[in-house]
Design a protein around this motif. Structure first.
Motif, PDB file in Angstrom:
ATOM      1  N   PRO A 145       9.301   5.795   4.258  1.00 39.99           N
ATOM      2  CA  PRO A 145       8.184   4.836   4.208  1.00 39.99           C
ATOM      3  C   PRO A 145       6.884   5.464   3.728  1.00 39.99           C
ATOM      4  O   PRO A 145       6.508   6.555   4.146  1.00 39.99           O
ATOM      5  CB  PRO A 145       8.054   4.381   5.673  1.00 39.99           C
ATOM      6  N   LEU A 147       3.985   4.545   4.456  1.00 40.83           N
ATOM      7  CA  LEU A 147       2.994   4.572   5.526  1.00 40.83           C
ATOM      8  C   LEU A 147       2.926   5.941   6.193  1.00 40.83           C
ATOM      9  O   LEU A 147       1.855   6.360   6.642  1.00 40.83           O
ATOM     10  CB  LEU A 147       3.325   3.500   6.580  1.00 40.83           C
ATOM     11  N   ASP A 170       4.802  -7.847   7.385  1.00 36.04           N
ATOM     12  CA  ASP A 170       3.816  -7.488   8.405  1.00 36.04           C
ATOM     13  C   ASP A 170       2.505  -7.105   7.720  1.00 36.04           C
ATOM     14  O   ASP A 170       2.353  -5.987   7.231  1.00 36.04           O
ATOM     15  CB  ASP A 170       4.352  -6.320   9.248  1.00 36.04           C
ATOM     16  N   SER A 172      -0.257  -6.508   9.023  1.00 31.17           N
ATOM     17  CA  SER A 172      -1.051  -5.535   9.780  1.00 31.17           C
ATOM     18  C   SER A 172      -0.933  -4.129   9.177  1.00 31.17           C
ATOM     19  O   SER A 172      -1.736  -3.244   9.480  1.00 31.17           O
ATOM     20  CB  SER A 172      -0.616  -5.501  11.247  1.00 31.17           C
ATOM     21  N   ILE A 173       0.068  -3.947   8.321  1.00 30.32           N
ATOM     22  CA  ILE A 173       0.232  -2.667   7.628  1.00 30.32           C
ATOM     23  C   ILE A 173      -1.029  -2.326   6.839  1.00 30.32           C
ATOM     24  O   ILE A 173      -1.417  -1.162   6.720  1.00 30.32           O
ATOM     25  CB  ILE A 173       1.453  -2.713   6.688  1.00 30.32           C
ATOM     26  N   GLU A 175      -4.203  -2.887   7.568  1.00 35.01           N
ATOM     27  CA  GLU A 175      -5.215  -2.271   8.429  1.00 35.01           C
ATOM     28  C   GLU A 175      -4.786  -0.869   8.869  1.00 35.01           C
ATOM     29  O   GLU A 175      -5.622   0.023   9.021  1.00 35.01           O
ATOM     30  CB  GLU A 175      -5.468  -3.153   9.648  1.00 35.01           C
ATOM     31  N   LYS A 176      -3.489  -0.679   9.037  1.00 37.22           N
ATOM     32  CA  LYS A 176      -3.000   0.652   9.407  1.00 37.22           C
ATOM     33  C   LYS A 176      -3.269   1.649   8.286  1.00 37.22           C
ATOM     34  O   LYS A 176      -3.657   2.795   8.535  1.00 37.22           O
ATOM     35  CB  LYS A 176      -1.500   0.586   9.722  1.00 37.22           C
ATOM     36  N   ILE A 177      -3.056   1.212   7.053  1.00 35.00           N
ATOM     37  CA  ILE A 177      -3.329   2.079   5.911  1.00 35.00           C
ATOM     38  C   ILE A 177      -4.821   2.390   5.827  1.00 35.00           C
ATOM     39  O   ILE A 177      -5.223   3.521   5.555  1.00 35.00           O
ATOM     40  CB  ILE A 177      -2.841   1.419   4.609  1.00 35.00           C
TER      41      ILE A 177
END
Length: 233
Positions: A145, A147, A170, A172-173, A175-177
């Motif tokens: 991945p 991420l 998803d 929300s990925i 914001e995680k990035i």
């Protein structure tokens, strides 16, 4: 109806119908590649290849083909080269294709064109799909991945992430990035009232976002080139 035989002639015919909606001159050709399984050829379309700007490369999702970009190719290739490649293979066939035709019915009157196009894209022997298959396991699971390694990307590379508000992915990925790249440019765009195929559901909005992202890259590249020139002057 049950299809059980691939026809390269039929695929070429259907793709021709879809690409006839383009206003921009284009070229289609095979690009030879070497894989562990042997030599293969990747079907490719190019537009505005004479432009000196950074090229834009479009890679479609599962069970699709370059024809799926018919709403985007004209706009995206106005000021830069655009290439789209086919990732093919029979293992990508999806049973539910009834909604595909509806997304293009205003430019392709015959509702049988896109379902048939999807079938013939996936009923032939795999080519580029073999490369994709080696990177995933099962259905939609990344082998490595991005991420987990996105923070290793050079900080001066801007990222633009586009999601449909109703996508099954998803979101929300995004914001995680952004959290993993606190000192970098990460732009998150969510297009309202669209699902996973947002490029065809709201092509004008999608095209505008991509063009803006490309212009941002152009500006970043110009700055970097100027800095290099100053260092060596």
């Amino acid at each position: 109806m049950f299809w059980n035989q691939f026809s390269s002639e039929k695929l070429e015919e259907l793709e021709g119908i879809i690409l006839s909606t383009l206003r921009t001159p284009y070229t289609t050709f095979h690009v030879p590649v070497e894989l562990k399984s042997g030599s293969e050829e990747i079907w490719t379309i190019s537009l505005n290849s004479e432009s000196k700007k950074t090229p834009l490369v479009l890679i479609h999702g599962f069970a699709a083909g370059i024809g799926f970009w018919c709403r985007n190719l004209d706009e995206l290739s106005k000021d830069r080269p655009v290439y789209a490649i086919d990732l093919l293979g029979p293992w990508l066939i999806q049973r539910g294709r009834s909604d595909i035709a509806a997304k293009f019915e205003d430019i392709i009157e015959d509702n049988s064109v896109f379902p048939n196009y999807v079938y013939h894209c996936n009923a032939q022997n795999p080519t580029g799909e073999r490369a994709a298959y080696s990177m995933i396991w099962g259905y939609g699971w990344s082998k490595n991945p991005m991420l987990l390694r996105i923070d290793k990307l050079k900080k001066d590379i801007p990222l633009s992430l586009i999601f449909g508000s109703n996508t099954w992915m998803d979101i929300s990925i995004g914001e995680k990035i952004k959290d993993l790249r606190p000192d970098c440019s990460v732009d998150i765009k969510i297009i309202d009232d669209t699902g996973h195929h947002l490029y065809s559901e709201k092509p004008d909005v999608f095209n505008d976002i991509v063009v803006t992202a490309c212009h941002l890259h152009d500006k970043t590249s110009d700055v970097n080139e100027n800095e290099i020139g100053e260092n060596y002057s």
